[in-house]
Design an enzyme around this catalytic site. Structure first.
Site, mmCIF file in Angstrom:
data_model
loop_
_atom_site.group_PDB
_atom_site.id
_atom_site.type_symbol
_atom_site.label_atom_id
_atom_site.label_comp_id
_atom_site.label_asym_id
_atom_site.label_seq_id
_atom_site.Cartn_x
_atom_site.Cartn_y
_atom_site.Cartn_z
ATOM 1 N N ARG A 51 -8.813 -10.210 30.276
ATOM 2 C CA ARG A 51 -7.549 -10.868 29.925
ATOM 3 C C ARG A 51 -7.678 -12.388 29.916
ATOM 4 O O ARG A 51 -6.866 -13.100 29.312
ATOM 5 C CB ARG A 51 -6.424 -10.443 30.880
ATOM 6 C CG ARG A 51 -5.058 -10.719 30.284
ATOM 7 C CD ARG A 51 -4.039 -11.365 31.198
ATOM 8 N NE ARG A 51 -4.079 -10.937 32.537
ATOM 9 C CZ ARG A 51 -4.195 -11.800 33.545
ATOM 10 N NH1 ARG A 51 -4.298 -13.107 33.324
ATOM 11 N NH2 ARG A 51 -4.195 -11.345 34.770
ATOM 12 N N TYR A 105 5.965 -19.190 7.393
ATOM 13 C CA TYR A 105 5.884 -17.744 7.602
ATOM 14 C C TYR A 105 7.109 -17.308 8.422
ATOM 15 O O TYR A 105 7.500 -17.993 9.381
ATOM 16 C CB TYR A 105 4.569 -17.406 8.329
ATOM 17 C CG TYR A 105 4.571 -16.022 8.874
ATOM 18 C CD1 TYR A 105 4.629 -14.928 8.012
ATOM 19 C CD2 TYR A 105 4.562 -15.772 10.240
ATOM 20 C CE1 TYR A 105 4.669 -13.632 8.508
ATOM 21 C CE2 TYR A 105 4.593 -14.489 10.733
ATOM 22 C CZ TYR A 105 4.654 -13.422 9.863
ATOM 23 O OH TYR A 105 4.707 -12.140 10.354
ATOM 24 N N ASP A 177 -1.116 -24.189 10.302
ATOM 25 C CA ASP A 177 -1.475 -22.779 10.138
ATOM 26 C C ASP A 177 -2.356 -22.707 8.892
ATOM 27 O O ASP A 177 -1.889 -22.892 7.772
ATOM 28 C CB ASP A 177 -0.193 -21.946 9.972
ATOM 29 C CG ASP A 177 -0.475 -20.464 9.792
ATOM 30 O OD1 ASP A 177 -1.555 -20.109 9.278
ATOM 31 O OD2 ASP A 177 0.411 -19.652 10.135
ATOM 32 N N LYS A 202 -5.789 -11.664 8.859
ATOM 33 C CA LYS A 202 -5.861 -11.831 7.403
ATOM 34 C C LYS A 202 -7.315 -12.074 6.967
ATOM 35 O O LYS A 202 -8.141 -11.213 7.157
ATOM 36 C CB LYS A 202 -4.918 -12.968 6.990
ATOM 37 C CG LYS A 202 -3.502 -12.865 7.619
ATOM 38 C CD LYS A 202 -2.786 -11.621 7.188
ATOM 39 C CE LYS A 202 -1.349 -11.453 7.591
ATOM 40 N NZ LYS A 202 -0.860 -11.714 8.886
#
Ligand code: PLP
Length: 385
Positions: A51, A105, A177, A202
């Site tokens: 983690r 987005y 981004d 993506k």
């Protein structure tokens, strides 16, 4: 490499790979272990525990992604939104103000306009065309500026160099981004952005089989984000790390081929009477065509277009297509097509969509790796009404 800077393709394959190779393995093995033996670490964030994003799979990816965009450091996260939310929350505190581009987005737009205000973080959304708007919106509490390399779904390009200059002068953290461009076509840190974020779901992964995110920047900024991210808990699973790592190896060939195909499809669509408008930075008709040619190494695999007629016409077109799959997401080997107003931008009100220029009949296409002639044939057949 004898002083020669390796290209993106070579880095995608070799940068960050463990040396010596683990057990001699050419492909990075998956470390499907949540925890690791204690080796005397005294800092919580250094304890070897998956983690905390420090398994061998995480570390190799961090080094590879940093190399791809010329960052000092990188962090992979459980989704693109985990990278975006982690970055914004690491940089902004209650009472701070964020400048952001108006067309973003949908998930990012929702985070900034609906969630961050509840944490005392205010924002101003800025029209990308209005150069003076950035200065006018500046407040004493403004701490960061947030843009996308290519906006979703209109493929607009902000004045990226002007934004970096403005951010430097105003002492703001500049965040971008870079999902749509990928490191193959644009490396934002090279022109001075502080932080580059990706939905690695993506192009970086490229196979429509992983949800992941990435942040790339200076070592100090990435450490700030990682410390918060360690507490928020959105670490990428080692197996997803392995898939992302494998996908990255073919990034260059995928993105270039997708760009070539998208260019041909955009040209074809522009010649069709049934098509009102095509948004693709590689077209001479695109408002920022010259800027894209100067800043980017390629125009990318994303395009959007508006059909003549109403929403029903657009829906009929989508229903007829045989090859592109009607689905959200983008950047993978399978071509995906969507009507953003009905899906990815459905979270925006009709007024917000209209203000962002997203009409109900707009269609977004993520060009995959199918033969472009097959795609053009399929589109041509489906345009006949
Ligand atoms: N940024 C852009 C430009 C996107 O298109 C998306 C998702 O579609 C995201 C961020 C969010 O990424 P993820 O779905 O991996 O959380």
């Amino acid at each position: 490499m004898g002083g020669r800077e390796p290209s993106v393709d070579t880095k995608a394959i070799h940068a960050g790979e463990p040396r010596p190779r683990i057990g001699g393995a050419v492909a990075m093995p998956v470390f499907q272990s949540s925890t690791y033996d204690y080796q005397g670490e005294t800092d919580y964030h250094e304890i070897r525990y998956a983690r905390l994003s420090n398994s061998p799979n995480h570390l190799a990816l961090h080094a590879k992604l940093a190399a791809l965009e010329h960052g000092e450091a990188a962090l992979v996260t459980a989704s693109g939104m985990a990278a975006i939310s982690g970055a914004l929350l690491a940089v902004l505190r209650s009472g701070d103000h964020l400048l952001a581009q108006d067309c973003l987005y949908g998930g990012t737009h929702g985070l900034i306009t609906k969630d961050l205000p509840g944490l005392g973080i205010e924002h101003t959304l800025i029209d990308r065309q209005d150069r003076g708007a950035w200065e006018r919106a500046l407040r004493p509490g403004t701490k960061a500026i947030y843009v996308e390399t290519l906006t979703n779904p209109l493929l607009q390009i902000p004045d990226l160099e002007g934004i970096v200059r403005f951010a430097r002068e105003a002492g703001l953290v500049s965040i971008i981004d870079n999902t749509f461009a990928s490191p193959v076509n644009f490396r934002p840190l090279e022109i001075g952005f502080d932080l580059s974020l990706h939905s690695a779901t993506k192009y970086l992964n490229g196979h429509n089989d992983v949800i992941a995110g990435a942040a790339i920047g200076s070592a100090a900024l990435i450490e700030r984000i990682k410390h918060l991210h360690d507490h928020l808990g959105g670490a990428l699973d080692p197996h997803a790390c392995f898939l992302l790592h494998r996908g990255l190896k073919t990034l260059g060939v995928r993105v270039r081929r997708q760009g070539e195909s998208a260019s041909r499809i955009a040209g074809f669509l522009e010649s069709q009477p049934a098509v009102r408008r095509v948004n693709y930075p590689g077209l001479a008709s695109h408002a920022e065509h010259e800027l894209a040619g100067r800043l980017f190494d390629g125009y990318g695999g994303m395009l959007s277009f508006e059909l003549q007629g109403d929403v029903d016409r657009a829906e009929r077109f989508l229903a007829r297509l045989q090859i592109p799959i009607v689905a959200p997401s983008l950047g993978g080997v399978d071509s995906l097509i969507i009507r953003p107003a009905a899906a990815v931008h459905a979270g925006l009100s009709p007024d917000e969509r209209a203000a962002s220029g997203i009409s109900d009949a707009l269609i977004r296409l993520s060009v995959g790796l199918e033969d472009p002639d097959d795609l053009i044939h399929d589109i041509e057949q489906s345009l006949m009404d």
